[in-house]
Write a protein that holds these residues in place. Structure first.
Motif, PDB file in Angstrom:
ATOM      1  N   LEU A 202       0.712  -1.124   0.078  1.00 57.65           N
ATOM      2  CA  LEU A 202       0.048   0.048  -0.054  1.00 57.65           C
ATOM      3  C   LEU A 202       0.737   1.181   0.105  1.00 57.65           C
ATOM      4  CD1 LEU A 202      -2.853  -0.852   2.425  1.00 57.65           C
ATOM      5  CD2 LEU A 202      -2.955  -0.723  -0.115  1.00 57.65           C
ATOM      6  N   ARG A 203       1.937   1.272   0.604  1.00 62.11           N
ATOM      7  CA  ARG A 203       2.850   2.440   0.560  1.00 62.11           C
ATOM      8  C   ARG A 203       3.251   2.495  -0.676  1.00 62.11           C
ATOM      9  NH1 ARG A 203       5.738  -0.371   4.835  1.00 62.11           N
ATOM     10  NH2 ARG A 203       4.830   0.501   7.016  1.00 62.11           N
ATOM     11  N   LEU A 204       3.629   1.604  -1.586  1.00 62.33           N
ATOM     12  CA  LEU A 204       3.958   1.806  -3.090  1.00 62.33           C
ATOM     13  C   LEU A 204       2.874   2.047  -3.943  1.00 62.33           C
ATOM     14  CD1 LEU A 204       6.368  -1.324  -3.257  1.00 62.33           C
ATOM     15  CD2 LEU A 204       6.849   1.260  -3.235  1.00 62.33           C
ATOM     16  N   VAL A 205       1.794   1.720  -3.447  1.00 60.51           N
ATOM     17  CA  VAL A 205       0.316   2.012  -4.239  1.00 60.51           C
ATOM     18  C   VAL A 205       0.454   3.732  -3.903  1.00 60.51           C
ATOM     19  CG1 VAL A 205      -2.175   2.057  -4.358  1.00 60.51           C
ATOM     20  CG2 VAL A 205      -0.963   0.065  -4.158  1.00 60.51           C
ATOM     21  N   SER A 206       0.320   4.248  -2.818  1.00 62.45           N
ATOM     22  CA  SER A 206       0.548   5.596  -2.689  1.00 62.45           C
ATOM     23  C   SER A 206       1.343   6.273  -3.323  1.00 62.45           C
ATOM     24  CB  SER A 206       0.510   5.736  -0.986  1.00 62.45           C
ATOM     25  OG  SER A 206       1.780   5.648  -0.442  1.00 62.45           O
ATOM     26  N   ARG A 207       2.446   5.725  -3.679  1.00 62.46           N
ATOM     27  CA  ARG A 207       3.439   6.525  -4.572  1.00 62.46           C
ATOM     28  C   ARG A 207       3.194   6.552  -5.918  1.00 62.46           C
ATOM     29  NH1 ARG A 207       8.711   3.485  -2.803  1.00 62.46           N
ATOM     30  NH2 ARG A 207       9.454   4.223  -4.757  1.00 62.46           N
ATOM     31  N   GLY A 208       1.873   5.876  -6.344  1.00 61.24           N
ATOM     32  CA  GLY A 208       1.506   5.674  -7.692  1.00 61.24           C
ATOM     33  C   GLY A 208       2.067   4.524  -8.586  1.00 61.24           C
ATOM     34  N   LEU A 209       2.679   3.661  -7.955  1.00 62.01           N
ATOM     35  CA  LEU A 209       3.291   2.477  -8.781  1.00 62.01           C
ATOM     36  C   LEU A 209       1.971   1.578  -8.949  1.00 62.01           C
ATOM     37  CD1 LEU A 209       5.758   3.547  -7.052  1.00 62.01           C
ATOM     38  CD2 LEU A 209       6.684   1.224  -7.226  1.00 62.01           C
ATOM     39  N   THR A 210       2.463   0.831 -10.198  1.00 57.89           N
ATOM     40  CA  THR A 210       1.311  -0.257 -10.673  1.00 57.89           C
ATOM     41  C   THR A 210       1.457  -1.260 -10.067  1.00 57.89           C
ATOM     42  OG1 THR A 210       2.995  -0.905 -12.554  1.00 57.89           O
ATOM     43  CG2 THR A 210       1.398   0.935 -13.134  1.00 57.89           C
ATOM     44  N   ASN A 211       0.715  -2.487 -10.168  1.00 54.58           N
ATOM     45  CA  ASN A 211       1.135  -3.652  -9.569  1.00 54.58           C
ATOM     46  C   ASN A 211       2.493  -4.259 -10.033  1.00 54.58           C
ATOM     47  OD1 ASN A 211      -1.278  -3.644  -8.209  1.00 54.58           O
ATOM     48  ND2 ASN A 211      -2.468  -5.000  -9.470  1.00 54.58           N
ATOM     49  N   ALA A 212       2.670  -3.968 -11.417  1.00 55.32           N
ATOM     50  CA  ALA A 212       3.864  -4.691 -12.167  1.00 55.32           C
ATOM     51  C   ALA A 212       5.218  -3.966 -11.512  1.00 55.32           C
ATOM     52  CB  ALA A 212       3.815  -4.434 -13.484  1.00 55.32           C
ATOM     53  N   ASP A 213       4.872  -2.493 -11.312  1.00 54.34           N
ATOM     54  CA  ASP A 213       6.106  -1.828 -10.697  1.00 54.34           C
ATOM     55  C   ASP A 213       6.276  -2.343  -9.188  1.00 54.34           C
ATOM     56  OD1 ASP A 213       6.349  -0.338 -13.031  1.00 54.34           O
ATOM     57  OD2 ASP A 213       4.972   1.238 -12.065  1.00 54.34           O
ATOM     58  N   ILE A 214       5.179  -2.609  -8.442  1.00 51.86           N
ATOM     59  CA  ILE A 214       5.296  -3.026  -7.169  1.00 51.86           C
ATOM     60  C   ILE A 214       5.980  -4.568  -6.899  1.00 51.86           C
ATOM     61  CG2 ILE A 214       4.026  -3.657  -4.984  1.00 51.86           C
ATOM     62  CD1 ILE A 214       1.949  -1.493  -5.883  1.00 51.86           C
ATOM     63  N   GLY A 215       5.680  -5.144  -7.932  1.00 48.49           N
ATOM     64  CA  GLY A 215       6.418  -6.561  -7.974  1.00 48.49           C
ATOM     65  C   GLY A 215       7.551  -6.673  -8.273  1.00 48.49           C
ATOM     66  N   ARG A 216       8.290  -5.859  -9.252  1.00 49.35           N
ATOM     67  CA  ARG A 216       9.490  -5.392  -9.589  1.00 49.35           C
ATOM     68  C   ARG A 216      10.084  -5.020  -8.232  1.00 49.35           C
ATOM     69  NH1 ARG A 216       7.491  -4.405 -14.856  1.00 49.35           N
ATOM     70  NH2 ARG A 216       7.432  -2.265 -14.233  1.00 49.35           N
ATOM     71  N   GLU A 217       9.682  -3.926  -7.539  1.00 48.37           N
ATOM     72  CA  GLU A 217      10.191  -3.495  -6.337  1.00 48.37           C
ATOM     73  C   GLU A 217      10.408  -4.349  -5.066  1.00 48.37           C
ATOM     74  OE1 GLU A 217      11.406   0.283  -4.197  1.00 48.37           O
ATOM     75  OE2 GLU A 217      11.028  -0.009  -6.375  1.00 48.37           O
ATOM     76  N   LEU A 218       9.444  -5.166  -4.966  1.00 50.33           N
ATOM     77  CA  LEU A 218       9.384  -6.227  -3.696  1.00 50.33           C
ATOM     78  C   LEU A 218       9.902  -7.297  -4.400  1.00 50.33           C
ATOM     79  CD1 LEU A 218       6.072  -5.239  -2.250  1.00 50.33           C
ATOM     80  CD2 LEU A 218       8.358  -4.247  -1.553  1.00 50.33           C
ATOM     81  N   PHE A 219      10.263  -7.604  -5.522  1.00 55.09           N
ATOM     82  CA  PHE A 219      10.826  -8.850  -6.011  1.00 55.09           C
ATOM     83  C   PHE A 219       9.806 -10.058  -5.692  1.00 55.09           C
ATOM     84  CE2 PHE A 219      14.646  -6.493  -4.578  1.00 55.09           C
ATOM     85  CZ  PHE A 219      15.176  -6.439  -6.082  1.00 55.09           C
ATOM     86  N   ILE A 220       8.451  -9.767  -6.050  1.00 50.40           N
ATOM     87  CA  ILE A 220       7.392 -10.649  -6.049  1.00 50.40           C
ATOM     88  C   ILE A 220       6.456 -10.898  -7.324  1.00 50.40           C
ATOM     89  CG2 ILE A 220       7.337 -10.583  -3.553  1.00 50.40           C
ATOM     90  CD1 ILE A 220       4.879  -8.871  -3.765  1.00 50.40           C
TER      91      ILE A 220
END
Length: 211
Positions: free
Chosen positions: A157-175
């Motif tokens: 949710l922190r990454l969502v609040s920064r405007g990241l997409t699900n794909a971006d979040i996956g890359r950021e968190l390695f999931i």
């Protein structure tokens, strides 16, 4: 929306001076075009159907049909439209209702030209638009509740609040992207919301995302 495309904006406010002021600021940006100005909720709904804007800047208080109801009607017909509430802090409850109706964020009527243009661009990109001053007021709307989210759900949710997409979040968190969706769905259920924007707002209100 594709990078480089013109952002079509509809303004909805029952004060002509406010509409003209917002329009002048937005039209100074080369990639933004004001395609309609509505003086009531009813007119906003009709114009949105006619001009098909990318972003609607919606006042909350407008006569018989308020901004929350108008936003809900616009989104029911055109869910791809991004509605951003324009507020003067009249009522935190109204702003929360707007989020539940599908609005993607809030702006203050006194926002600077740069803030206004940046927020419209962010909304058009699909990002959540959170004015810090409005958010700080909303955080006090409800008393803090027990932390029901897992650390991973909070990270997402922190990454969502920064405007990241699900794909971006996956890359950021390695999931995987599917795992991101699972964490979001679990967070939605725990927070009793149905979309990303509302999840971020409620989590922030409850102090679950930290600083």
């Amino acid at each position: 929306m594709p990078e480089g495309d013109e952002i079509r904006v509809l303004l909805a406010d029952d004060h002509p001076v406010v509409r003209e002021g917002l329009s002048a600021m937005l039209e100074s940006a080369p990639d933004i075009s004001v395609v309609g100005m509505a003086g009531s909720g009813e007119e906003a709904v009709a114009l949105a159907a006619a001009v098909r804007p990318d972003v609607v800047l919606m006042d909350l208080r407008m006569g018989e049909l308020d901004g929350v109801t108008a936003a809900a009607r616009i989104l029911a017909r055109s869910p791809e439209v991004r509605v951003v509430v324009v507020t003067t802090y009249e009522s935190d409850a109204d702003i929360l209702r707007a989020v539940e109706a599908g609005a993607v964020g809030y702006l203050l009527k006194g926002s600077s030209r740069a803030e206004l243009i940046g927020s419209v661009r962010a909304a058009a990109r699909g990002e959540t638009v959170l004015s810090p001053a409005v958010a700080s007021r909303l955080f006090r709307a409800r008393a803090p509740e027990p932390n029901a989210l897992s650390e991973r759900e909070r990270e997402v949710l922190r990454l969502v609040s920064r405007g990241l997409t699900n794909a971006d979040i996956g890359r950021e968190l390695f999931i995987g992207e599917a795992t991101v969706k699972t964490h979001l769905l679990r967070a939605f259920k725990k927070l009793d919301v149905s979309d990303r924007t509302a999840a971020v707002i409620v989590a922030l209100e409850r102090g679950l995302l930290g600083t």
